[in-house]
Design a protein around this motif. Structure first.
Motif, PDB file in Angstrom:
ATOM      1  N   PHE A   1       0.838  -1.198   0.000  1.00 49.79           N
ATOM      2  CA  PHE A   1       0.000   0.000   0.000  1.00 49.79           C
ATOM      3  C   PHE A   1       0.877   1.254   0.000  1.00 49.79           C
ATOM      4  N   GLY A   2       1.878   1.236   0.878  1.00 51.27           N
ATOM      5  CA  GLY A   2       2.790   2.371   0.965  1.00 51.27           C
ATOM      6  C   GLY A   2       3.589   2.564  -0.318  1.00 51.27           C
ATOM      7  N   HIS A   3       4.025   1.457  -0.872  1.00 41.69           N
ATOM      8  CA  HIS A   3       4.824   1.487  -2.100  1.00 41.69           C
ATOM      9  C   HIS A   3       4.018   2.086  -3.244  1.00 41.69           C
ATOM     10  N   ALA A   4       2.752   1.654  -3.329  1.00 43.39           N
ATOM     11  CA  ALA A   4       1.892   2.157  -4.405  1.00 43.39           C
ATOM     12  C   ALA A   4       1.692   3.660  -4.269  1.00 43.39           C
ATOM     13  N   ALA A   5       1.517   4.107  -3.019  1.00 40.70           N
ATOM     14  CA  ALA A   5       1.309   5.535  -2.783  1.00 40.70           C
ATOM     15  C   ALA A   5       2.563   6.323  -3.144  1.00 40.70           C
ATOM     16  N   ALA A   6       3.717   5.801  -2.744  1.00 36.10           N
ATOM     17  CA  ALA A   6       4.975   6.488  -3.029  1.00 36.10           C
ATOM     18  C   ALA A   6       5.230   6.543  -4.534  1.00 36.10           C
TER      19      ALA A   6
ATOM     20  N   LEU B   1       4.305   7.963   5.520  1.00 37.87           N
ATOM     21  CA  LEU B   1       4.966   7.869   6.817  1.00 37.87           C
ATOM     22  C   LEU B   1       4.620   6.514   7.439  1.00 37.87           C
ATOM     23  N   TYR B   2       5.646   5.754   7.745  1.00 38.37           N
ATOM     24  CA  TYR B   2       5.446   4.383   8.220  1.00 38.37           C
ATOM     25  C   TYR B   2       5.904   4.293   9.670  1.00 38.37           C
ATOM     26  N   PHE B   3       4.950   4.145  10.593  1.00 33.99           N
ATOM     27  CA  PHE B   3       5.298   3.953  12.000  1.00 33.99           C
ATOM     28  C   PHE B   3       5.413   2.464  12.264  1.00 33.99           C
ATOM     29  N   SER B   4       6.618   2.052  12.590  1.00 38.44           N
ATOM     30  CA  SER B   4       6.818   0.633  12.838  1.00 38.44           C
ATOM     31  C   SER B   4       7.164   0.439  14.297  1.00 38.44           C
ATOM     32  N   PHE B   5       6.408  -0.422  14.959  1.00 41.65           N
ATOM     33  CA  PHE B   5       6.662  -0.645  16.384  1.00 41.65           C
ATOM     34  C   PHE B   5       7.228  -2.026  16.658  1.00 41.65           C
ATOM     35  N   GLU B   6       7.545  -2.755  15.601  1.00 41.93           N
ATOM     36  CA  GLU B   6       8.113  -4.074  15.830  1.00 41.93           C
ATOM     37  C   GLU B   6       9.398  -4.322  15.068  1.00 41.93           C
TER      38      GLU B   6
ATOM     39  N   ARG C   1      14.341   8.971  -2.133  1.00 44.60           N
ATOM     40  CA  ARG C   1      13.710  10.135  -2.766  1.00 44.60           C
ATOM     41  C   ARG C   1      12.882  10.954  -1.778  1.00 44.60           C
ATOM     42  N   GLY C   2      12.849  10.489  -0.540  1.00 44.44           N
ATOM     43  CA  GLY C   2      12.134  11.253   0.481  1.00 44.44           C
ATOM     44  C   GLY C   2      10.634  11.090   0.430  1.00 44.44           C
ATOM     45  N   LEU C   3      10.179  10.063  -0.255  1.00 40.11           N
ATOM     46  CA  LEU C   3       8.733   9.846  -0.342  1.00 40.11           C
ATOM     47  C   LEU C   3       8.249   8.918   0.762  1.00 40.11           C
ATOM     48  N   LEU C   4       9.166   8.120   1.260  1.00 37.51           N
ATOM     49  CA  LEU C   4       8.802   7.161   2.296  1.00 37.51           C
ATOM     50  C   LEU C   4       9.680   7.410   3.506  1.00 37.51           C
ATOM     51  N   ARG C   5       9.034   7.581   4.651  1.00 42.23           N
ATOM     52  CA  ARG C   5       9.816   7.784   5.863  1.00 42.23           C
ATOM     53  C   ARG C   5       9.371   6.774   6.909  1.00 42.23           C
TER      54      ARG C   5
ATOM     55  N   PHE D   1       2.243  12.756  16.277  1.00 40.45           N
ATOM     56  CA  PHE D   1       1.667  14.027  15.819  1.00 40.45           C
ATOM     57  C   PHE D   1       2.759  14.925  15.258  1.00 40.45           C
ATOM     58  N   LYS D   2       3.869  14.936  15.978  1.00 40.23           N
ATOM     59  CA  LYS D   2       4.963  15.816  15.583  1.00 40.23           C
ATOM     60  C   LYS D   2       5.537  15.387  14.235  1.00 40.23           C
ATOM     61  N   GLU D   3       5.756  14.084  14.107  1.00 40.99           N
ATOM     62  CA  GLU D   3       6.286  13.545  12.852  1.00 40.99           C
ATOM     63  C   GLU D   3       5.342  13.862  11.697  1.00 40.99           C
ATOM     64  N   ILE D   4       4.039  13.673  11.947  1.00 35.38           N
ATOM     65  CA  ILE D   4       3.045  13.896  10.904  1.00 35.38           C
ATOM     66  C   ILE D   4       3.033  15.379  10.510  1.00 35.38           C
ATOM     67  N   ALA D   5       3.089  16.237  11.529  1.00 34.38           N
ATOM     68  CA  ALA D   5       3.077  17.672  11.256  1.00 34.38           C
ATOM     69  C   ALA D   5       4.314  18.095  10.474  1.00 34.38           C
ATOM     70  N   GLU D   6       5.421  17.431  10.739  1.00 39.41           N
ATOM     71  CA  GLU D   6       6.673  17.774  10.062  1.00 39.41           C
ATOM     72  C   GLU D   6       6.703  17.273   8.629  1.00 39.41           C
ATOM     73  N   PHE D   7       6.330  16.007   8.452  1.00 46.49           N
ATOM     74  CA  PHE D   7       6.511  15.333   7.161  1.00 46.49           C
ATOM     75  C   PHE D   7       5.335  15.581   6.218  1.00 46.49           C
ATOM     76  N   ARG D   8       4.189  15.915   6.778  1.00 42.67           N
ATOM     77  CA  ARG D   8       2.959  16.147   6.020  1.00 42.67           C
ATOM     78  C   ARG D   8       2.687  15.027   5.010  1.00 42.67           C
ATOM     79  N   PRO D   9       2.484  13.821   5.484  1.00 43.88           N
ATOM     80  CA  PRO D   9       2.272  12.693   4.574  1.00 43.88           C
ATOM     81  C   PRO D   9       0.830  12.643   4.057  1.00 43.88           C
ATOM     82  N   GLN D  10       0.670  11.942   2.919  1.00 47.87           N
ATOM     83  CA  GLN D  10      -0.688  11.690   2.425  1.00 47.87           C
ATOM     84  C   GLN D  10      -1.190  10.337   2.922  1.00 47.87           C
ATOM     85  N   VAL D  11      -0.217   9.471   3.228  1.00 47.04           N
ATOM     86  CA  VAL D  11      -0.568   8.142   3.709  1.00 47.04           C
ATOM     87  C   VAL D  11       0.243   7.859   4.979  1.00 47.04           C
ATOM     88  N   VAL D  12      -0.450   7.373   5.995  1.00 50.30           N
ATOM     89  CA  VAL D  12       0.224   6.995   7.235  1.00 50.30           C
ATOM     90  C   VAL D  12      -0.068   5.523   7.512  1.00 50.30           C
ATOM     91  N   ILE D  13       0.971   4.789   7.845  1.00 51.07           N
ATOM     92  CA  ILE D  13       0.801   3.381   8.173  1.00 51.07           C
ATOM     93  C   ILE D  13       1.272   3.168   9.607  1.00 51.07           C
TER      94      ILE D  13
END
Lengths: 47, 590
Positions: free
Chosen positions: B301-306, B313-318, B341-345, B364-376
């Motif tokens: 999903f993220g790849h397609a968006a990028a 923006l991909y939040f990984s907790f594992e 390319r800075g499309l995926l963080r 919230f801070k990361e989202i506000a900074e990076f302004r992503p269209q897709v968050v995982i």
């Protein structure tokens, strides 16, 4: 530290020297406490 | 009656408007208090040790001086100027600079019981003079007294002190400055020395609680005279840029919605979702047990968006970012160029690193900074384990509301612990989601196979079928699972069923061919029979014609013969037709 920085309550008497600094708060109406507080008379004179 | 209610309504709003606010500039606090602290009045901030009283007060002053052009005086009874400067500098405030620019005055009041003696009556005019001088020297609008209770510990004669404090607060009100007074929380009362008796316009209580070894700070506005305010307990954080209060209830449900659809990166899945994928700005939940392919679908999903040029923006907790990139490489998904390319963080953090609120604030801070269209968020469940169910739900609600307000599409994965996933719908989290995909393991025939289906997809037609998905070197492949009388067949069972079907089809074909041949043969026989009959008929018809001809000839012959003989016998002479004939007939007579 400036002496005026120690003034909070009015009236206050500040004895900057000799160290340590001593302050006496109040109207000095309690003479005995004033004398002890300012180290003019040692505290353990009269039991 | 109508006019009456109208006037009371107007009076009410007028009253609310009449009470001016003094914005604190602290994120979230102004939201709760409806604009800030009561202007020109003292506010009491109380709480136990280490819950951030001094910091809140200092931030109120610094932001006032820096953002709202309201100079402030900080009268500190506990910490010296140097200590305070160092403390607030660690949060990014330049106290020294503000003091230099005459925006702030920091006055440390040194008071030590062991150094002073009381002798007779006194008052606190000294504080008044010092404070008055500081306020006048810079034209201060804000004053902080931190912490007045030191006076109780160091000055004798509490009755005098109380009277003087009462006078002090009256004096501050008369000065028209907005004051913040900090106080230590006491057992059974808001403050140890009952300061709330004197400062009663606004009382804020701070609290620092530890549950499950994770500490969370809370803020509550206990009292705000003459104004509406949020009365709940709000979690707050002391982050790298000061205090931020996270109001849960102040968020509303009136965000913009989009009709735009975005592809999932798996064409077959798009087809299952009405052919065009998910709505932009919707929240998607992906539940499944361990190893069902949640991360793979998320990465797709993220790849397609990028690839569409959107920021992800991909939040990984594992897993660590590198691990995800490597693992995805094995199924032919190259995430590295997207990262470059800075499309995926990626943002990876262990869930137990800090509390739920801190995680939320960082996100919230990361989202506000990076302004992503897709968050995982992969997986949301490890975050929710940090708090209670209601805390977790509150957090997800805030996260979703925040993301929806900014039209961000969010994909949450959720790890379920076996059993039927529907029965444990993550503490009601699923009701917050717009779409829900379920991944399951099917065990049987000595193998495990992955299936998935769309459980819900708000606002779009979607397939109700269970599909099997295969993970191969070149990504995800979705195939129809065989659904028959015996249930859903996957993996080799599905293949076996396919072979069976093929054999059955082949047998059917053969049978049909045989039947065709039989029919052909029958038709041939019939045709032969028909031709035999026809030739029979034809020969008979020929015979008939021949006979008819013979008969005809014979009749003709007969008739001509008869005519001839008649003519010879004059048989045709009609009686009475004429005399000459009669005379002729007479000739017949011998």
């Amino acid at each position: 530290m400036r002496s005026c920085d120690l003034v909070l309550a009015i009236p206050t008497v500040v004895r900057p020297l000799p160290k340590p600094v001593r302050t006496i708060i109040g109207t000095l109406s309690d003479t005995a406490r004033m004398l002890v507080g300012s180290d003019l008379r040692p505290a353990e004179t009269t039991p | 009656m109508k006019t009456n209610t109208k006037t009371t309504g107007r009076r009410h709003t007028a009253k609310a408007a009449r009470l001016p606010r003094c914005p604190t500039g602290i994120q979230g606090l102004d939201e709760i208090t409806g604009g800030g602290l009561p202007r020109g009045r003292p506010t009491l901030v109380c709480g136990g040790a280490g819950c951030g009283k001094t910091l809140l007060a200092a931030e109120f002053l610094v932001r006032g001086a820096a953002q709202f052009d309201e100079p402030g005086v900080l009268m500190a009874f506990e910490e010296t100027e140097k200590e305070l400067e160092a403390n607030v500098a660690s949060l990014g405030f330049d106290l020294e600079g503000l003091v230099r620019r005459k925006k702030m005055v920091v006055d440390h009041v040194h008071i030590e019981r062991s150094e002073s003696t009381q002798s007779g009556g006194y008052d606190l005019e000294g504080i008044f003079v010092r404070l008055g001088h500081s306020i006048d020297s810079i034209g201060a609008k804000r004053v902080v007294l931190d912490t007045l209770e030191v006076l109780f510990a160091n000055l004798p004669d509490e009755a005098v002190l109380r009277g003087e404090l009462r006078r002090l607060f009256r004096w501050l009100k008369a000065k028209g400055v907005t004051a913040v007074i900090t106080a230590e929380r006491g057992p059974g009362s808001l403050t140890r020395h009952g300061l709330e008796e004197y400062v009663s316009d606004c009382v804020i209580v701070l609290d620092h609680r530890v549950s499950d070894q994770v500490a969370t700070r809370h803020l509550r506005v206990v009292k705000y005279r003459g104004a509406m305010h949020g009365t709940n307990e709000f979690p707050f954080l002391i982050g790298a840029d000061g205090i931020s209060v996270l109001p849960i209830t102040s968020l509303s449900l009136n965000h913009q919605v989009s009709r735009e659809r975005i592809a999932t990166g798996i064409p077959r899945l798009d087809k299952m979702l009405g052919g065009r994928g998910f709505f932009r700005g919707s929240s998607i939940l992906l539940t499944g047990t361990a190893g069902t392919g949640k991360t793979i679908i998320s990465c797709n999903f993220g790849h397609a968006a990028a690839r569409r040029g959107e920021r992800v923006l991909y939040f990984s907790f594992e897993e660590s970012p590198n691990q995800i990139i490597r693992n995805m490489h094995s199924i032919g998904l190259r995430l590295e160029p997207m990262v470059k390319r800075g499309l995926l963080r990626f943002h990876s953090a262990r869930p137990s690193l800090y509390g739920l609120e801190m995680h939320l604030a960082t996100m919230f801070k990361e989202i506000a900074e990076f302004r992503p269209q897709v968050v995982i968020v992969d997986p949301i469940t490890s975050l929710m384990d940090l708090g209670t169910v209601s805390e977790g739900k509150g957090m997800v609600t805030r996260l979703i509301d925040y993301l929806k307000a900014t039209q961000v599409t969010t994909l949450f994965t959720s790890l379920t612990q076996g059993g039927h996933p529907l029965q444990q719908s993550e503490g009601g989290m699923s009701s917050l989601m717009d779409s829900w995909l379920l991944l399951e393991d099917f065990e049987g025939n000595g193998e495990r196979n992955r299936v998935f289906y769309v459980l819900k997809a708000r606002g779009m037609g979607h397939s109700n079928q269970i599909r099997e998905f295969l993970i191969s070197d070149h990504g995800i492949d979705i195939v129809d699972a065989y659904i028959g009388a015996s249930g859903v067949l996957t993996g080799s069972a599905r293949a076996a069923q396919g072979a069976l079907e093929k054999a059955a089809a082949l047998a059917g074909q053969q049978e049909a061919a045989q039947l065709k041949r039989e029919v052909e043969r029958k038709r041939g026989a019939l045709e032969r029979q028909i031709s035999g009959l026809r030739s029979d008929y034809e020969s008979e018809a020929l015979e008939l014609r021949r006979i008819a001809e013979q008969v005809g000839t014979r009749t003709l012959l007969l008739s001509t013969e008869r005519a001839e003989s008649g003519r010879l016998r004059q048989a045709d002479i009609k009686l009475g037709s004429g005399m000459p004939i009669k005379s002729k007939a007479g000739r017949r007579l011998p």
